[in-house]
Each structure stands twice: as structure tokens, then as C-alpha cells.
Enzyme design. Structure first.
Site, PDB file in Angstrom:
ATOM      1  CE  LYS A  13     -69.198 -54.992 -74.693  1.00 53.74           C
ATOM      2  NZ  LYS A  13     -70.432 -54.166 -74.749  1.00 53.74           N
ATOM      3  NE  ARG A  88     -66.873 -50.647 -70.936  1.00 53.04           N
ATOM      4  CZ  ARG A  88     -67.518 -51.784 -70.693  1.00 53.04           C
ATOM      5  NH1 ARG A  88     -66.860 -52.843 -70.286  1.00 53.04           N
ATOM      6  NH2 ARG A  88     -68.815 -51.864 -70.867  1.00 53.04           N
ATOM      7  NE  ARG A 131     -77.524 -55.780 -69.878  1.00 52.10           N
ATOM      8  CZ  ARG A 131     -76.322 -55.361 -70.285  1.00 52.10           C
ATOM      9  NH1 ARG A 131     -75.559 -56.161 -71.027  1.00 52.10           N
ATOM     10  NH2 ARG A 131     -75.895 -54.169 -69.961  1.00 52.10           N
ATOM     11  NE  ARG A 164     -75.374 -54.604 -65.734  1.00 52.27           N
ATOM     12  CZ  ARG A 164     -74.501 -54.680 -66.741  1.00 52.27           C
ATOM     13  NH1 ARG A 164     -74.344 -55.817 -67.402  1.00 52.27           N
ATOM     14  NH2 ARG A 164     -73.801 -53.630 -67.079  1.00 52.27           N
ATOM     15  NE  ARG A 175     -73.543 -49.082 -68.936  1.00 56.20           N
ATOM     16  CZ  ARG A 175     -74.233 -50.206 -69.009  1.00 56.20           C
ATOM     17  NH1 ARG A 175     -75.505 -50.219 -68.665  1.00 56.20           N
ATOM     18  NH2 ARG A 175     -73.666 -51.307 -69.419  1.00 56.20           N
TER      19      ARG A 175
HETATM   20  P1  ADP Z   1     -73.218 -56.442 -73.904  1.00 53.58           P
HETATM   21  O1  ADP Z   1     -72.411 -57.528 -73.237  1.00 53.58           O
HETATM   22  O2  ADP Z   1     -72.593 -55.956 -75.174  1.00 53.58           O
HETATM   23  O3  ADP Z   1     -73.524 -55.321 -72.973  1.00 53.58           O
HETATM   24  P2  ADP Z   1     -75.429 -58.365 -73.873  1.00 53.58           P
HETATM   25  O4  ADP Z   1     -74.843 -59.569 -74.504  1.00 53.58           O
HETATM   26  O5  ADP Z   1     -75.613 -58.397 -72.403  1.00 53.58           O
HETATM   27  O6  ADP Z   1     -74.607 -57.041 -74.327  1.00 53.58           O
HETATM   28  O7  ADP Z   1     -76.820 -58.046 -74.595  1.00 53.58           O
HETATM   29  C1  ADP Z   1     -77.627 -56.938 -74.189  1.00 53.58           C
HETATM   30  C2  ADP Z   1     -79.094 -57.372 -74.167  1.00 53.58           C
HETATM   31  O8  ADP Z   1     -79.547 -57.595 -75.501  1.00 53.58           O
HETATM   32  C3  ADP Z   1     -79.346 -58.678 -73.413  1.00 53.58           C
HETATM   33  O9  ADP Z   1     -80.606 -58.598 -72.794  1.00 53.58           O
HETATM   34  C4  ADP Z   1     -79.343 -59.743 -74.510  1.00 53.58           C
HETATM   35  O10 ADP Z   1     -80.156 -60.854 -74.166  1.00 53.58           O
HETATM   36  C5  ADP Z   1     -79.911 -58.975 -75.701  1.00 53.58           C
HETATM   37  N1  ADP Z   1     -79.318 -59.366 -76.982  1.00 53.58           N
HETATM   38  C6  ADP Z   1     -78.033 -59.773 -77.235  1.00 53.58           C
HETATM   39  N2  ADP Z   1     -77.850 -60.023 -78.552  1.00 53.58           N
HETATM   40  C7  ADP Z   1     -79.033 -59.762 -79.166  1.00 53.58           C
HETATM   41  C8  ADP Z   1     -79.497 -59.826 -80.534  1.00 53.58           C
HETATM   42  N3  ADP Z   1     -78.671 -60.185 -81.535  1.00 53.58           N
HETATM   43  N4  ADP Z   1     -80.779 -59.479 -80.769  1.00 53.58           N
HETATM   44  C9  ADP Z   1     -81.605 -59.086 -79.761  1.00 53.58           C
HETATM   45  N5  ADP Z   1     -81.231 -59.003 -78.464  1.00 53.58           N
HETATM   46  C10 ADP Z   1     -79.977 -59.339 -78.157  1.00 53.58           C
HETATM   47  P1  ADP Z   2     -71.961 -53.963 -70.712  1.00 55.87           P
HETATM   48  O1  ADP Z   2     -71.869 -55.455 -70.914  1.00 55.87           O
HETATM   49  O2  ADP Z   2     -73.368 -53.512 -70.671  1.00 55.87           O
HETATM   50  O3  ADP Z   2     -71.162 -53.188 -71.712  1.00 55.87           O
HETATM   51  P2  ADP Z   2     -70.177 -54.395 -68.552  1.00 55.87           P
HETATM   52  O4  ADP Z   2     -70.728 -55.469 -67.700  1.00 55.87           O
HETATM   53  O5  ADP Z   2     -69.102 -54.746 -69.505  1.00 55.87           O
HETATM   54  O6  ADP Z   2     -71.382 -53.669 -69.289  1.00 55.87           O
HETATM   55  O7  ADP Z   2     -69.641 -53.201 -67.652  1.00 55.87           O
HETATM   56  C1  ADP Z   2     -70.444 -52.598 -66.663  1.00 55.87           C
HETATM   57  C2  ADP Z   2     -69.682 -51.436 -66.054  1.00 55.87           C
HETATM   58  O8  ADP Z   2     -68.489 -51.921 -65.416  1.00 55.87           O
HETATM   59  C3  ADP Z   2     -69.193 -50.394 -67.040  1.00 55.87           C
HETATM   60  O9  ADP Z   2     -70.170 -49.432 -67.338  1.00 55.87           O
HETATM   61  C4  ADP Z   2     -68.012 -49.805 -66.275  1.00 55.87           C
HETATM   62  O10 ADP Z   2     -68.443 -48.926 -65.251  1.00 55.87           O
HETATM   63  C5  ADP Z   2     -67.417 -51.019 -65.585  1.00 55.87           C
HETATM   64  N1  ADP Z   2     -66.372 -51.652 -66.429  1.00 55.87           N
HETATM   65  C6  ADP Z   2     -66.400 -52.895 -66.977  1.00 55.87           C
HETATM   66  N2  ADP Z   2     -65.284 -53.141 -67.676  1.00 55.87           N
HETATM   67  C7  ADP Z   2     -64.519 -52.017 -67.581  1.00 55.87           C
HETATM   68  C8  ADP Z   2     -63.254 -51.628 -68.111  1.00 55.87           C
HETATM   69  N3  ADP Z   2     -62.536 -52.451 -68.908  1.00 55.87           N
HETATM   70  N4  ADP Z   2     -62.793 -50.396 -67.803  1.00 55.87           N
HETATM   71  C9  ADP Z   2     -63.485 -49.570 -67.013  1.00 55.87           C
HETATM   72  N5  ADP Z   2     -64.681 -49.856 -66.496  1.00 55.87           N
HETATM   73  C10 ADP Z   2     -65.213 -51.074 -66.775  1.00 55.87           C
END
Ligand code: ADP
Ligand code: ADP
Ligand code: ZN
Length: 218
Positions: A13, A88, A131, A164, A175
Site C-alpha cells: 500500500k 482500518r 522491509r 521495524r 498483524r
Molecule cells: P504496506 O504499506 O502495505 O505495509 P509496503 O509498501 O511497505 O507495504 O511494502 C512492504 C514491503 O514489500 C516493502 O519492503 C516493499 O519494498 C516491498 N514491496 C512492495 N511492493 C512490492 C512488490 N510489488 N513486489 C515485491 N516487494 C514489494
Molecule cells: P503497514 O504499512 O505494514 O500496514 P502501518 O505503518 O500502516 O503498517 O501501521 C503500523 C501500525 O500502526 C499498525 O499495525 C497499527 O498498530 C497502527 N496503525 C496504523 N494505522 C492505523 C489505523 N488506521 N487504526 C489503528 N491502528 C493503526
């Protein structure tokens, strides 16, 4: 253009939200980044949020909703925004709808798209363990799929990259369970509003982006 990004933790995302924000010149608003910057700055909110984040749990809606709804009222959001990680929960989605209905009119009313980046759980743990995050500017890398050109420091700002705390495998499992229970119902919620679009998130990140651009420009 008001877009919500949906998908499991690690689905990509944030990666896609940043690319969309750069192409269409709208802000990328990540609730996770807002919490992490509060943690880094030692704020009261950061202290409270960290307790939940470290356990892989969601931060309670009471600490989250007003924060994000206030952020989308800023001037830079006039022409739209990409919400990444919010909503979320169903109550968060309803609160966002209510705020948009109250403040918007005509074209400025409501969300345009909810983009679901679909990645099966099996792929997620691999993504998360590789990541690497910059806690200063919010950039994200992957040791294999998207390494920083500067090794273990951020390409953008030079900060040391970290795994992280909540990306360790034990917490990732938690998660994912929380995602299926509390966040996945949003897929149906936005489908009911006829704004849901699903893309195959297992593709290369540039192919995922191309699929999203086709949706936005259709
Ligand atoms: P999210 O915001 O949904 O948690 P991220 O954008 O941070 O996810 O992506 C999670 C991890 O996967 C990061 O290390 C990112 O560089 C990698 N990643 C994102 N998109 C892709 C993809 N299409 N293929 C492989 N790795 C990806
Ligand atoms: P990811 O990109 O891997 O999905 P985020 O950076 O979006 O992770 O979120 C990391 C953590 O921050 C979540 O696991 C949650 O604990 C908290 N968080 C982020 N956004 C929200 C939300 N909209 N509601 C509740 N908790 C949140
Ligand atoms: Zn950085």
C-alpha cells in the site's frame, strides 16, 4: 482524487501510495507514519500508540480517527489525497464518510476509489522480513525487491534504515490475524459503495502501479 488504499500489512500500500502521490501531486497520508513520527518525537500520543503497535494490535479508534480526519482537512488536501493505512476498521470508515459528507459538496463529496492491493498471506511474511524503513522521511525499501542504492541508509535523506519492531515474524502473524478480523470487512464495505477496485499485488511493483493508473484513468 480521494483514494483509500486497502490491503494486508506488507501488501505494498505504502509503496503504491507514494507512486500515486508523486504522479498526481496529491499528499500521501499514512496513519502509520504519523504514529511513528509521534513515537520518534516522544509525544504522549506516540507513547500510547506504541503500546499497541508493538503488540501488532490496532491503535484504538479514539486515538486514530480525529487525528486523520483533521489531517485531511488541511489545505494541501483540497485537490485530493491518498490515504494509506486508514481506515482500518468499519467505525473508522464510517467516521471518514461522515466527515466527507459534512465538509464536501458537489465534486468534493466522498471518496473516488478504494484500491485493494491483494496479496496472499504466504507472500506477506517474506515481504515484511525484508522491509527496511526510514523512520525519518517514511521511505521504504526491501532488501531483495527494492534495495536502497545507498546500502543500509535511506536514498532520500541518509538516515540509517531499520527493520521495524513490528515487522518481526511473530508480530507479523498477529498483524495478519488482526487484518483479517478488523480490516478485511472494509473490502465489502467499499464494494457496497461501488468504489472498490482490486489489483493483483503479487506482481512487480511497477506492474501493480500500471494497473492502478489504468483504473484511475479509465
Ligand atoms: P504496506 O504499506 O502495505 O505495509 P509496503 O509498501 O511497505 O507495504 O511494502 C512492504 C514491503 O514489500 C516493502 O519492503 C516493499 O519494498 C516491498 N514491496 C512492495 N511492493 C512490492 C512488490 N510489488 N513486489 C515485491 N516487494 C514489494
Ligand atoms: P503497514 O504499512 O505494514 O500496514 P502501518 O505503518 O500502516 O503498517 O501501521 C503500523 C501500525 O500502526 C499498525 O499495525 C497499527 O498498530 C497502527 N496503525 C496504523 N494505522 C492505523 C489505523 N488506521 N487504526 C489503528 N491502528 C493503526
Ligand atoms: Zn529517509
Amino acid at each position: 482524487m480521494k483514494i483509500v488504499m486497502l490491503g494486508a500489512p506488507g501488501a505494498g500500500k505504502g509503496t503504491q501510495a507514494k507512486m500515486i502521490a508523486a504522479k498526481y501531486q496529491v499528499p500521501h497520508i499514512s496513519s502509520g507514519d504519523i504514529f511513528r513520527s509521534n513515537i520518534k518525537n516522544g509525544t504522549e500520543l506516540g507513547k500510547k500508540a506504541k503500546e499497541y503497535m508493538d503488540q501488532g494490535l490496532l491503535v484504538p479508534d479514539e486515538l486514530t480517527v480525529d487525528l486523520v480526519i483533521d489531517r485531511v482537512s488541511w489545505d494541501d488536501c483540497k485537490n485530493g489525497y491518498i490515504l494509506d493505512g486508514f481506515p482500518r476498521t468499519i467505525p473508522q470508515a464510517k467516521a471518514l464518510d461522515a466527515a466527507l459528507a459534512k465538509n464536501g459538496s458537489g465534486e468534493n463529496c466522498g471518496l473516488d476509489f478504494a484500491i485493494n492491493v491483494d496479496v496472499p498471506d504466504e507472500n506477506i511474511v517474506r515481504r515484511m522480513s525484508g522491509r527496511r524503513a526510514c523512520l525519518k522521511c517514511g521511505a521504504t525499501y526491501h532488501t531483495v525487491y527494492n534495495p536502497s542504492k545507498k546500502g543500509d541508509v535511506c536514498e532520500v535523506c541518509g538516515e540509517a534504515l531499520v527493520l521495524r519492531d513490528d515487522d518481526k515474524p511473530e508480530t507479523v502473524q498477529k498483524r495478519l490475524a488482526v487484518y483479517h478480523e478488523q480490516t478485511q470487512p472494509l473490502i465489502e464495505y467499499y464494494d457496497g459503495q461501488s468504489i472498490l477496485k482490486t489489483v493483483d499485488g503479487t506482481q512487480d511493483m511497477n506492474d501493480v502501479f500500471a494497473a492502478i493508473v489504468r483504473i484511475l484513468e479509465a
